[in-house]
Enzyme design. Structure first.
Site, short mmCIF file in Angstrom:
data_model
loop_
_atom_site.label_atom_id
_atom_site.label_comp_id
_atom_site.label_asym_id
_atom_site.label_seq_id
_atom_site.Cartn_x
_atom_site.Cartn_y
_atom_site.Cartn_z
CG PHE A 1 -1.91 -0.99 1.26
CD1 PHE A 1 -2.48 -1.45 0.28
CD2 PHE A 1 -2.35 -1.79 2.78
CE1 PHE A 1 -3.55 -2.47 0.29
CE2 PHE A 1 -3.14 -2.56 2.63
CZ PHE A 1 -3.67 -2.80 1.54
CD GLU A 2 -1.31 6.02 -2.02
OE1 GLU A 2 -2.02 5.84 -2.72
OE2 GLU A 2 -0.94 7.23 -1.87
CG LEU A 3 -0.20 4.14 4.05
CD1 LEU A 3 -1.33 4.90 5.14
CD2 LEU A 3 -1.20 3.26 3.20
#
Lengths: 256, 299
Positions: free
Chosen positions: A53-55
């Site tokens: 996930f990007e974060l």
């Protein structure tokens, strides 16, 4: 013929998405159906998939469904909790992401995605979520898979705003923009599409059981390339449906 | 050096017109108490930046404190849109420079490392870039790779005046730990001229010294430390408290119209003297205890 397996369109899309993933691949996902598809692949044919996930989250094992990536429910039992620079930078921009899973307000004949606005960008428009990591994932993944509902207003000849580039206006335009990869599949609730190797125009690959060619083409805003023979999409197995309902989304939040 | 001050004192250090980087991401670790105090003090004309827009930016825009936003898009996750930010963009009442998550963080990275520019693969071929070329022509340009001759998109470094970061643990100097994913927060701090740390827990420096690997904000970058419990409410702080779903729903509903937002601000921002009164208005300890995080789950 064996016993007919009952499934929802959502479950068929998740299974079709899962089938696109190979064991050992690194997959960048947003929430919703892509998560279900990726977890399904991980629990069946591709246990060594890495989910990102990007974060700043890798390989979580959530036991409660979250409202979005920012929800700590989604980070439960992660192997890594870090940063954008680590994930979108070191993993994605560094060229390590095999598959990016993307959705949007609308996509078009060349797989461009709009998540920014509807209406006239220079006049009256309604503004939505924007890019987040979607533009980055569309730009740097080795391939992307688009999941979107099969509606005329969502499948247009040209999107009103390119948030995340597909093949732009087709042909070599994506490569000329300096971008690798590009969309490999578009999965809707009626059909699966690929892209023509030369023109990069969306090409019908299979029609979901129960749908007709007329139904598929009549509910799109453009005409894709239609080969002479179009097979039906392979339906989900009883085991795949069981895993989605009992293990991945027991509360029916993603699919509900 | 002890930098612990009240929220009011920390906020008073920010002049109108400043560029403030905010630590929120959608509905988590958003600088909510800070944003409310900015509105109460009447600070205006702010530039706000963050990689993914969050509830803190929405409250500041809804209260009229922002004239420019730099962000990578954002929402309240499934609770809804950033209604105030979106309305302001649609009406043209704020200048919005929209990026992607990575292009925003790369601008902070270049600012943090003191680089003249940073190159990126993202944005090319997109209307996000076209809009930036129109609205922020000084932020994007093309350069040739001196080694291969290949053309690259370059981004200008970003150096906000102040980063405001919600953390779980800090000492009086501002050395701070962030639990959970940290999205763009470290780069925001390193790129900014100074940082205000707002912490749920204030610990002696001796605690920091026992686990220095956890320190992601360097004390010397910090000008003020504010120790304020539930200062991200109604957003979540991992391992401390969950988001307050009912209150976010109430906000999302109110923010849909200017009148609704006005009523929300009158009650929850201007209707209270400070953060402590806000917590009392919510129902005090009886209410807040329900949000406390489970130590295993972290929410």
């Amino acid at each position: 013929m064996g016993t007919e397996v009952e499934y929802t369109p959502f479950e068929l899309m998740a299974v079709a998405g899962a089938r696109e993933l190979k064991n050992g691949e690194i997959v960048a996902v947003g929430l919703g159906l892509p998560v279900v598809a990726t977890f399904l692949a991980k629990r069946t044919h591709a246990p060594d998939i890495t989910i990102m996930f990007e974060l700043g989250v890798i390989d979580p094992e959530p036991i409660h469904t979250g409202v979005g990536l920012a929800d700590p429910r989604v980070w439960y039992r992660s192997k890594v909790l870090s940063t954008f620079v680590d994930m979108l930078g070191g993993v994605l921009h560094g060229g390590r992401v095999d598959v990016g899973f993307l959705g949007g307000l609308e996509t078009d004949a060349y797989g461009n995605l709009n998540t920014t606005l509807l209406g006239d960008p220079k006049g009256k428009f309604r503004h939505f979520v924007g890019s987040g990591g979607a533009n980055d994932i569309a730009s740097s993944s080795k391939r992307t898979i688009i999941i979107i509902r099969h509606e005329e207003r969502k499948l247009k000849e040209a999107v009103s705003f390119i948030t995340s580039p597909g093949y732009i206006r087709g042909g070599q335009e994506r490569a000329q923009a300096g971008l690798p990869g590009g969309p490999s599949r578009v999965i809707t609730d009626k059909a699966i599409f690929g892209f023509d190797p030369e023109s990069k125009r969306m090409t019908l690959l299979s029609i979901h059981p129960g749908c007709t060619l007329e139904d598929v083409l009549g509910t799109m805003g453009f005409k894709p390339i239609v080969p002479e023979h179009v097979p039906f999409t392979e339906p989900p197995t009883a085991e795949q449906v069981r895993i989605i309902r009992e293990e991945i989304d027991p509360e029916g939040i993603y699919s509900g | 050096m002890d930098k612990v001050v009240t929220l009011s004192e920390a906020v008073a250090s920010i002049p109108s017109g400043s560029h403030v980087a905010l630590s929120g991401f959608a509905i988590t670790r958003a600088t909510m108490a800070f944003a409310a105090e900015v509105l109460r003090q009447g600070i205006r004309n702010l530039t706000v930046s963050q990689c993914v827009g969050a509830m803190d930016a929405d409250l500041l825009v809804g209260g009229g404190a922002v004239s420019r936003i730099l962000y990578g898009g954002g929402s309240l996750d499934r609770f809804g849109r950033l209604a105030c930010v979106n309305r302001a963009i649609e009406e043209g009442s704020i200048v919005a420079e929209e990026y992607s998550s990575l292009s925003m963080v790369f601008r902070y990275v270049a600012g943090a490392l003191g680089l003249p520019f940073i190159t990126i693969r993202s944005l090319r071929g997109s209307d996000v870039l076209k809009h930036l070329e129109e609205k922020a022509p000084s932020a994007v340009a093309y350069v040739d790779d001196p080694f291969t001759g290949e053309k690259w998109l370059a981004l200008r470094p970003l150096n906000p005046d102040v980063a405001v970061v919600q953390v779980q643990v800090a000492d009086p100097e501002g050395n701070a730990w962030i639990y959970g994913p940290r999205w763009d927060n470290e780069e925001q701090v390193k790129a900014s001229k100074r940082t205000i740390v707002i912490t749920e827990q204030l610990v002696p420096t001796e605690v920091i010294r026992r686990d220095p690997e956890r320190t992601v904000i360097h004390g010397f970058r910090v000008s003020h430390v504010v120790h304020l419990p539930f200062s991200a409410h109604p957003t979540a702080v991992y391992r401390v408290y969950d988001y307050d779903a009912d209150h976010i729903r109430l906000y999302a509903e109110a923010a849909k119209t200017p009148e609704g937002m006005r009523a929300y601000l009158d009650k929850y921002v201007y209707g209270v003297k400070d953060h402590w009164e806000y917590l009392e208005l919510l129902g005090g300890v009886r209410h807040l205890t329900k949000l406390a995080a489970d130590p295993i789950l972290g929410y």
